[in-house]
Write an enzyme that holds these catalytic residues in place. Structure first.
Site, short mmCIF file in Angstrom:
data_model
loop_
_atom_site.label_atom_id
_atom_site.label_comp_id
_atom_site.label_asym_id
_atom_site.label_seq_id
_atom_site.Cartn_x
_atom_site.Cartn_y
_atom_site.Cartn_z
N ASP A 174 10.10 -21.22 6.10
CA ASP A 174 11.54 -21.14 5.83
C ASP A 174 12.19 -20.23 6.86
O ASP A 174 11.59 -19.22 7.27
CB ASP A 174 11.78 -20.56 4.43
CG ASP A 174 11.01 -21.32 3.37
OD1 ASP A 174 11.39 -22.45 3.07
OD2 ASP A 174 10.01 -20.77 2.85
N HIS B 209 2.10 -24.34 1.89
CA HIS B 209 3.48 -24.03 1.53
C HIS B 209 3.78 -22.55 1.77
O HIS B 209 3.21 -21.68 1.13
CB HIS B 209 3.70 -24.38 0.06
CG HIS B 209 5.08 -24.16 -0.42
ND1 HIS B 209 5.38 -23.34 -1.47
CD2 HIS B 209 6.27 -24.67 0.00
CE1 HIS B 209 6.69 -23.34 -1.69
NE2 HIS B 209 7.25 -24.14 -0.80
N HIS C 89 12.19 -16.82 3.21
CA HIS C 89 12.64 -17.81 2.24
C HIS C 89 14.00 -17.46 1.69
O HIS C 89 14.85 -18.33 1.47
CB HIS C 89 11.63 -17.92 1.09
CG HIS C 89 12.03 -18.89 0.03
ND1 HIS C 89 12.86 -18.54 -1.02
CD2 HIS C 89 11.72 -20.20 -0.15
CE1 HIS C 89 13.04 -19.60 -1.79
NE2 HIS C 89 12.37 -20.61 -1.30
N GLU D 96 4.48 -25.37 5.91
CA GLU D 96 5.91 -25.36 5.66
C GLU D 96 6.39 -23.91 5.70
O GLU D 96 5.78 -23.04 5.07
CB GLU D 96 6.21 -25.99 4.30
CG GLU D 96 7.70 -26.13 3.98
CD GLU D 96 8.25 -25.01 3.12
OE1 GLU D 96 9.39 -25.14 2.66
OE2 GLU D 96 7.56 -23.99 2.91
N GLU E 71 12.04 -25.28 7.28
CA GLU E 71 13.10 -25.50 6.30
C GLU E 71 14.28 -24.57 6.54
O GLU E 71 14.13 -23.35 6.61
CB GLU E 71 12.59 -25.31 4.88
CG GLU E 71 13.67 -25.61 3.85
CD GLU E 71 13.21 -25.55 2.41
OE1 GLU E 71 14.08 -25.58 1.51
OE2 GLU E 71 11.99 -25.48 2.18
#
Length: 269
Positions: free
Chosen positions: A47, A18, A60, A45, A120
């Site tokens: 961002d 993550h 993020h 993952e 993301e």
């Protein structure tokens, strides 16, 4: 390399880092991806937001203050200005000088280590422009098969697939839906992400029946332990679900912990 989210098709339950190995390196940086790969991650993952000159970068937050030496909105600075910031010193002096990477750089780093990426969309103000730019980067890098584009905004993901039909998407959820299979199928999603405390085995079965992958995210081990001290066992049900083949991708900040759980309990559905 091609990222296949369904464990039954990939031949393994995926270990997902993550924001990279964000417990041991500054999140959303190339060092975090390298550390994740070293610890057995098969996917990470990340961002993304947009710069003032419409470059896709890993962050993020839309505000720079928390994870860089800069201040204010990322969208107010050009790529060159953001690249001049320090994105590692906030985490540890050992990472001083680490830069904010572009999506293209993250794709190249992931490929070097045989990892897929979950990208993301964190851009809120210019979501439509972000979709345009993501489609352009994924096309230029021939990376549509290496990633899933993910978001809480399911409408944006439908638009992503309209703009780039070969793109695959993952819906992020923080609630149980009455019919999660119908939600996934209507959006044309390849995967659904569910927080550990909202995961139910019935939802895992329903999604698998539709050929949709299931990703579950666990908190950091210290937070799991803090809850367990008060009788709240968040990890036990996830270990059981792994053992029954109901989880395709297990994610968390501590890649070592996630990899250990997958090795010990992961089964193919």
């Amino acid at each position: 390399m091609s990222y296949v989210p369904l464990a039954s098709a990939a031949g393994r339950v995926h270990v997902c880092a993550h924001r990279g190995h964000s417990i041991g390196a500054p999140e959303n940086t190339l060092p975090a991806l390298v550390e994740a790969a070293k610890r057995g991650a098969t996917v990470a993952e990340i961002d993304v937001v947009l710069t003032a000159d419409d470059e896709v970068v890993l962050l993020h937050d839309e505000i720079l203050d928390r994870t860089t030496s800069g201040k204010g909105r990322a969208a107010a600075l050009t790529l060159a200005e953001i690249r001049a910031l320090d994105a590692g010193a906030w985490f540890s002096p050992a990472f001083a000088g680490t830069r904010v990477p572009t999506l293209a750089e993250a794709l190249a780093e992931a490929r070097r280590h045989g990892m897929g990426l979950l990208v993301e969309i964190k851009e809120r103000q210019r979501a439509a422009r972000m979709i345009e730019r993501l489609a352009a980067v994924l096309t230029a890098e021939r990376a549509a098969g290496d990633v899933l584009v993910i978001s809480f905004d399911h409408v944006s993901l439908v638009e992503m697939r309209r703009r780039l039909p070969e793109a695959r998407t993952e819906l992020i959820t923080h609630a149980r839906h009455v019919d999660i299979r119908a939600v996934a199928e209507r959006a044309g999603a390849a995967s659904v992400a569910i927080e550990a405390d909202m995961f139910h085995p019935d939802d895992g079965r329903a999604l698998h029946d539709a050929g949709v992958a299931v990703r579950v995210t666990l908190p950091r081990p210290d937070r799991i332990a803090a809850r367990l001290a008060y009788g709240l066992d968040i990890e036990g049900p996830i270990r059981e679900a792994l053992g029954h083949g109901l989880i395709d991708v297990l994610a968390g900040d501590d890649t070592d912990h996630i990899a250990g759980l997958v090795t010990a309990y992961g089964r193919l559905g």
